[in-house]
Design an enzyme around this catalytic site. Structure first.
Site, PDB file in Angstrom:
ATOM      1  N   ARG A 267       0.872  -1.281  -0.016  1.00 24.83           N
ATOM      2  CA  ARG A 267      -0.013   0.026  -0.015  1.00 24.83           C
ATOM      3  C   ARG A 267       0.884   1.109   0.027  1.00 24.83           C
ATOM      4  NH1 ARG A 267      -0.501   4.707   2.816  1.00 24.83           N
ATOM      5  NH2 ARG A 267      -0.045   3.508   4.812  1.00 24.83           N
ATOM      6  N   ASP A 268       1.506   1.561   1.124  1.00 23.33           N
ATOM      7  CA  ASP A 268       2.234   2.661   1.282  1.00 23.33           C
ATOM      8  C   ASP A 268       3.496   2.779   0.247  1.00 23.33           C
ATOM      9  OD1 ASP A 268       2.947   5.252   2.200  1.00 23.33           O
ATOM     10  OD2 ASP A 268       3.744   4.450   4.007  1.00 23.33           O
TER      11      ASP A 268
ATOM     12  N   HIS B  34       5.629   4.112  12.499  1.00 23.71           N
ATOM     13  CA  HIS B  34       5.746   4.405  11.079  1.00 23.71           C
ATOM     14  C   HIS B  34       6.677   4.999  10.738  1.00 23.71           C
ATOM     15  CE1 HIS B  34       3.729   3.960   7.085  1.00 23.71           C
ATOM     16  NE2 HIS B  34       4.495   5.188   6.898  1.00 23.71           N
TER      17      HIS B  34
ATOM     18  N   HIS C 101       9.553   7.044   8.069  1.00 22.73           N
ATOM     19  CA  HIS C 101      10.262   7.115   6.808  1.00 22.73           C
ATOM     20  C   HIS C 101      11.813   7.464   6.980  1.00 22.73           C
ATOM     21  CE1 HIS C 101       6.491   7.082   4.115  1.00 22.73           C
ATOM     22  NE2 HIS C 101       5.953   6.987   5.257  1.00 22.73           N
TER      23      HIS C 101
ATOM     24  N   CYS D  78       4.949   9.537   0.102  1.00 21.82           N
ATOM     25  CA  CYS D  78       3.675   9.957   0.199  1.00 21.82           C
ATOM     26  C   CYS D  78       3.495  11.027  -0.931  1.00 21.82           C
ATOM     27  CB  CYS D  78       3.437  10.736   1.425  1.00 21.82           C
ATOM     28  SG  CYS D  78       1.867  11.620   1.774  1.00 21.82           S
TER      29      CYS D  78
ATOM     30  N   ASN E  52       9.487   3.933   3.321  1.00 22.97           N
ATOM     31  CA  ASN E  52       9.306   3.706   4.842  1.00 22.97           C
ATOM     32  C   ASN E  52      10.780   3.092   5.013  1.00 22.97           C
ATOM     33  OD1 ASN E  52       6.286   3.439   3.792  1.00 22.97           O
ATOM     34  ND2 ASN E  52       6.456   3.439   6.088  1.00 22.97           N
TER      35      ASN E  52
END
Length: 319
Positions: free
Chosen positions: A22-23, A216, A218, A249, A258
């Site tokens: 997803r990310d 979470h 990055h 993002c 990430n």
């Protein structure tokens, strides 16, 4: 190898939730074939991962990379013991996720007002109100699905600049009051450093305890692993990560991917923290990912040096 007793402030076990599907993929131009996403899930599962964020229920016109989330989630649900989460930005997305049997809904909230409007076209408090509606929908349908409020830009934002820690804490509590089962904190643009992580996570854990369930980070400025370690020292035992550190993002200029799944797993295991992951299998999966995403930049450092010869083989790294 040092034992966990050497790191008394951290947990003995940790979970790495793979969020690359997803990310990671949402910020890349190409759309990965569904068959490759399914192969990714199968290989990650074989490597020991039991929490995977498989996609997001958003309009296909906005994120065509994730248009097959329902199909990918359906496959994930066939794997025994796999906890499959999806990101949902609103009630409509949550309804689709509930229909498809997701185990966890991650509702993103940005503590940065500017980023919240750019990313979701809602203010942070409007997102809180949306969580209340999602909770009501879940309860009315009798679903066992959990709801996680993900508080992003918790350490600052390239659009707004500073984000006050007090505002981050207020929004965490508001999400829980609105019906979220748990919350997480995200350094969306890589502004955090280990000391700021320690301070905010300690304050957050004093405020909400174990309801703070995930970190979470990055790796935009190369401090992702150090920040994960700082969060672990405050008692955090669940981390988001992306295989090969892909992603970013779309609405946060300058954000990179990430923390790298394989690097984070290696670090934790070397510290004596049990993750249940086969690091060598993750490195093999990383190679396959490169073939599925030709031309895309992959990140991380472990793949370059490989596992230390003294730890020859995954069995010496994985618990």
């Amino acid at each position: 190898m040092p034992t966990t007793a050497s790191y008394a402030s951290g947990p003995r076990h940790a979970v790495i939730r793979e969020v690359g599907l997803r990310d990671g993929l949402q910020s890349l131009a190409p759309t990965m074939a569904t068959e490759h996403k399914i192969a990714w899930i199968d290989a990650a599962y074989a490597a020991g991962q039991r929490e995977i964020e498989v996609g997001s229920f958003v309009p296909a016109r906005l994120l065509p990379q994730l248009a097959d989330t329902a199909e990918v989630l359906a496959h994930a649900k066939t794997l025994a013991g796999l906890f499959a989460s999806v990101l949902v930005p609103n009630l409509k997305g949550a309804q689709r996720a509930l229909e498809c049997g997701a185990d966890l809904l991650v509702v993103p909230l940005s503590a940065s007002h500017a980023h919240s409007l750019a990313n979701l076209r809602k203010t942070p408090d409007e997102v809180v109100a949306e969580v209340a509606r999602i909770r009501a929908e879940r309860d009315a349908g009798g679903h066992a699905t959990l709801i996680e409020g993900g508080v992003g830009t918790a350490f600052g934002c390239t659009l707004q600049g500073e984000v006050a820690a007090g505002e981050v804490l207020r929004l965490m509590v508001a999400l829980l009051d609105a019906g979220a089962d748990r919350v997480s904190l995200a350094d969306t643009v890589g502004f955090a450093d280990p000391e700021s992580v320690r301070r905010l996570f300690e304050r957050a854990r004093r405020e909400v305890g174990d309801k703070l369930a995930c970190a979470h980070f990055h790796d935009t400025r190369g401090m992702g692993l150090a920040n994960a370690y700082a969060a672990w020292q405050t008692g955090i035992d669940r981390f988001d990560a992306c295989l090969a550190g892909i992603g970013g993002c779309p609405h946060a200029p300058g954000a990179s991917g990430n923390v790298t799944t394989e690097d984070l797993a290696f670090m934790l295991e070397r510290m004596g923290v049990v993750t249940g992951l086969d690091v060598q299998a993750l490195l093999a999966l990383r190679q396959r990912l490169g073939a599925w995403l030709p031309g895309e930049t992959l990140h991380g450092v472990l793949w370059q040096a490989g596992l230390p010869q003294v730890l020859n083989g995954a069995a010496a790294v994985a618990a």
